[in-house]
Design a protein around this motif. Sequence first.
Motif, PDB file in Angstrom:
ATOM      1  N   ARG A 193      16.205   4.428   7.442  1.00  0.00           N
ATOM      2  CA  ARG A 193      16.516   3.957   6.104  1.00  0.00           C
ATOM      3  C   ARG A 193      16.506   2.544   5.834  1.00  0.00           C
ATOM      4  O   ARG A 193      16.140   2.105   4.414  1.00  0.00           O
ATOM      5  CB  ARG A 193      18.106   4.365   5.943  1.00  0.00           C
ATOM      6  CG  ARG A 193      18.237   5.918   5.731  1.00  0.00           C
ATOM      7  CD  ARG A 193      19.712   6.299   5.373  1.00  0.00           C
ATOM      8  NE  ARG A 193      19.708   7.815   5.190  1.00  0.00           N
ATOM      9  CZ  ARG A 193      20.803   8.447   4.963  1.00  0.00           C
ATOM     10  NH1 ARG A 193      21.940   7.945   4.860  1.00  0.00           N
ATOM     11  NH2 ARG A 193      20.604   9.754   4.730  1.00  0.00           N
ATOM     12  N   ALA A 194      16.619   1.733   7.002  1.00  0.00           N
ATOM     13  CA  ALA A 194      16.447   0.381   6.633  1.00  0.00           C
ATOM     14  C   ALA A 194      14.955   0.012   6.299  1.00  0.00           C
ATOM     15  O   ALA A 194      14.812  -0.673   5.059  1.00  0.00           O
ATOM     16  CB  ALA A 194      16.620  -0.508   7.875  1.00  0.00           C
ATOM     17  N   SER A 195      14.012   0.725   6.796  1.00  0.00           N
ATOM     18  CA  SER A 195      12.593   0.357   6.558  1.00  0.00           C
ATOM     19  C   SER A 195      12.157   1.058   4.974  1.00  0.00           C
ATOM     20  O   SER A 195      11.513   0.304   4.264  1.00  0.00           O
ATOM     21  CB  SER A 195      11.758   0.874   7.402  1.00  0.00           C
ATOM     22  OG  SER A 195      10.520   1.354   6.949  1.00  0.00           O
ATOM     23  N   ILE A 196      12.812   2.221   4.607  1.00  0.00           N
ATOM     24  CA  ILE A 196      12.453   2.707   3.708  1.00  0.00           C
ATOM     25  C   ILE A 196      13.156   1.553   2.237  1.00  0.00           C
ATOM     26  O   ILE A 196      12.691   1.537   1.319  1.00  0.00           O
ATOM     27  CB  ILE A 196      13.152   4.194   3.415  1.00  0.00           C
ATOM     28  CG1 ILE A 196      12.408   5.048   4.254  1.00  0.00           C
ATOM     29  CG2 ILE A 196      13.273   4.845   1.825  1.00  0.00           C
ATOM     30  CD1 ILE A 196      13.081   6.534   4.539  1.00  0.00           C
ATOM     31  N   ASP A 197      14.482   1.149   2.426  1.00  0.00           N
ATOM     32  CA  ASP A 197      15.168   0.456   1.463  1.00  0.00           C
ATOM     33  C   ASP A 197      14.423  -0.642   1.310  1.00  0.00           C
ATOM     34  O   ASP A 197      14.243  -1.341   0.003  1.00  0.00           O
ATOM     35  CB  ASP A 197      16.385   0.178   2.061  1.00  0.00           C
ATOM     36  CG  ASP A 197      17.649   1.294   2.075  1.00  0.00           C
ATOM     37  OD1 ASP A 197      17.374   2.336   1.575  1.00  0.00           O
ATOM     38  OD2 ASP A 197      18.514   1.017   2.745  1.00  0.00           O
ATOM     39  N   GLU A 198      13.858  -1.454   2.367  1.00  0.00           N
ATOM     40  CA  GLU A 198      12.985  -2.681   2.138  1.00  0.00           C
ATOM     41  C   GLU A 198      11.612  -2.412   1.443  1.00  0.00           C
ATOM     42  O   GLU A 198      11.483  -3.190   0.572  1.00  0.00           O
ATOM     43  CB  GLU A 198      12.829  -2.944   3.777  1.00  0.00           C
ATOM     44  CG  GLU A 198      12.387  -4.708   3.603  1.00  0.00           C
ATOM     45  CD  GLU A 198      11.928  -4.830   5.113  1.00  0.00           C
ATOM     46  OE1 GLU A 198      12.274  -4.528   6.152  1.00  0.00           O
ATOM     47  OE2 GLU A 198      10.713  -5.515   5.114  1.00  0.00           O
ATOM     48  N   ILE A 199      11.081  -1.440   1.710  1.00  0.00           N
ATOM     49  CA  ILE A 199       9.820  -0.827   0.946  1.00  0.00           C
ATOM     50  C   ILE A 199      10.039  -0.781  -0.639  1.00  0.00           C
ATOM     51  O   ILE A 199       9.504  -1.187  -1.342  1.00  0.00           O
ATOM     52  CB  ILE A 199       8.874   0.008   1.829  1.00  0.00           C
ATOM     53  CG1 ILE A 199       8.397  -0.277   3.200  1.00  0.00           C
ATOM     54  CG2 ILE A 199       7.918   0.630   0.848  1.00  0.00           C
ATOM     55  CD1 ILE A 199       7.261  -1.222   2.910  1.00  0.00           C
ATOM     56  N   TYR A 246       1.597   6.710   6.755  1.00  0.00           N
ATOM     57  CA  TYR A 246       2.459   6.716   5.555  1.00  0.00           C
ATOM     58  C   TYR A 246       3.054   5.122   5.543  1.00  0.00           C
ATOM     59  O   TYR A 246       3.102   4.472   6.208  1.00  0.00           O
ATOM     60  CB  TYR A 246       3.525   7.582   5.480  1.00  0.00           C
ATOM     61  CG  TYR A 246       3.018   9.047   5.608  1.00  0.00           C
ATOM     62  CD1 TYR A 246       2.386   9.393   4.247  1.00  0.00           C
ATOM     63  CD2 TYR A 246       3.165   9.888   6.756  1.00  0.00           C
ATOM     64  CE1 TYR A 246       2.035  10.959   4.385  1.00  0.00           C
ATOM     65  CE2 TYR A 246       2.346  11.067   6.716  1.00  0.00           C
ATOM     66  CZ  TYR A 246       1.989  11.538   5.718  1.00  0.00           C
ATOM     67  OH  TYR A 246       1.194  12.847   5.783  1.00  0.00           O
ATOM     68  N   ILE A 247       3.831   4.912   4.329  1.00  0.00           N
ATOM     69  CA  ILE A 247       4.273   3.575   4.045  1.00  0.00           C
ATOM     70  C   ILE A 247       5.436   2.960   5.006  1.00  0.00           C
ATOM     71  O   ILE A 247       5.604   1.814   5.300  1.00  0.00           O
ATOM     72  CB  ILE A 247       4.697   3.320   2.536  1.00  0.00           C
ATOM     73  CG1 ILE A 247       4.521   1.821   2.085  1.00  0.00           C
ATOM     74  CG2 ILE A 247       5.915   3.910   2.124  1.00  0.00           C
ATOM     75  CD1 ILE A 247       3.052   1.260   2.085  1.00  0.00           C
ATOM     76  N   CYS A 248       6.089   4.065   5.555  1.00  0.00           N
ATOM     77  CA  CYS A 248       7.297   3.680   6.321  1.00  0.00           C
ATOM     78  C   CYS A 248       7.052   4.045   7.726  1.00  0.00           C
ATOM     79  O   CYS A 248       7.699   4.321   8.787  1.00  0.00           O
ATOM     80  CB  CYS A 248       8.638   3.981   5.882  1.00  0.00           C
ATOM     81  SG  CYS A 248       8.992   3.091   4.359  1.00  0.00           S
ATOM     82  N   GLY A 249       5.761   4.504   8.084  1.00  0.00           N
ATOM     83  CA  GLY A 249       5.507   5.029   9.687  1.00  0.00           C
ATOM     84  C   GLY A 249       4.568   6.014   9.424  1.00  0.00           C
ATOM     85  O   GLY A 249       3.703   6.337   8.573  1.00  0.00           O
TER      86      GLY A 249
END
Length: 364
Positions: A193-199, A246-249
């Motif tokens: 979630r932290a990484s998704i929120d940032e992107i 993918y953009i978050c991993g």
Amino acid sequence: ARTFPTSSAAAAAGYSTTVKMARSALDEVTDTGAFDRSPSTFRSSVSSDASARFPAVPGRYHLYVSYACPWASRCLAFLKLKGLDHAIGVTAVKPIFERTKETDDHLGWIFPATADEEPGAEPDPFNGAKSVRELYEIASTNYAGKPTVPVLWDKQLKTVVNNESSEIIRMLNTEFNDIAGNPGLDLYPVHLRASIDEINELVYDAINNGVYKCGFAKKQGPYDEAVTRLYEALDKCEQILGKQRYICGNQLTEADIRLFVTLIRFDEFLSSTSSKIGEVCTTSLMHVYAVHFKCNKKLLREHPNLFNYTKDIYQIPGISSTVNMEHIRKHYYGSHPSINPYRIIPVGPNIDYNAPNDRERFGS
Ligand SMILES: N[C@@H](CCC(=O)N[C@@H](CS)C(=O)NCC(=O)O)C(=O)O
């Protein structure tokens, strides 16, 4: 004359019956010349809790979309990926804006009169509405905001549950799992979630909304700022996608779907966004050809990772059915008669997004 249930349905859903907002994107430009998007109006949630006002039961909700619209398309992508098409119906409007009423000059989304009129678009099956504007007026008498898609519609209360796609996709991800064909797919998993929120923050502001900020700017400064941020963000995504699938991993998340819907329109969208600039700037005698060069620093297909990534996402089962390039082109080239009076659709790059891509080098 059409008659609608009005204030009682809106009141039952807890909405004010008079909502005043921008009527079109042209009203959303501030005194500094920058595009400033108005917030969505209907913000209720469907819940997995059976006692909620809007419980997640099959057949009760309907999604009104335009295939031209990136925000609506992200909801369609979630519907497909989660296996919810049997539980939530979809109706698409015609791609070209038309007069929504004879009594004023508002242009907006219109339903076809018959299913044959426009492939992909259908008449409103529940309310017999002529326009999306009428749906909003059923939900909220004297609705004076922008009648946008997507609309998550409650057939029982005859109202708009939610018209904010970032919230609709979260509901589709989690609240319908008891009836979803693919309940195990979590596109907003806790550990990412932290990484998704940032992107999401970067992608929304600089890319999804960024193309609109470029297109609708009425002054050089805000345009320069938006276009710089847009290409910086694309470069950043290009770099990230050089290291992972993918953009978050190495797992598909909502951040991919949110990025994809703008990327898939990008090479078509550059000139379409410019059409809107031209419309905004008719008084400054801007020539449409010059306008067309305003957002062309680099095309999607000149970013190898982003281009292959777009093909990769497009080839996920279900996703290609959410992309109707015909509606995308018709909308952007057909909805602005002052810029493109003959509605001629340019030949376009006609990219084959089904062509092979190199993304499996990061594993499947
Ligand atoms: N915040 C909304 C934005 C939706 C939106 O702007 N939709 C556009 C189409 S891409 C629309 O319906 N515009 C109607 C108009 O401009 O009159 C969301 O993400 O759901």
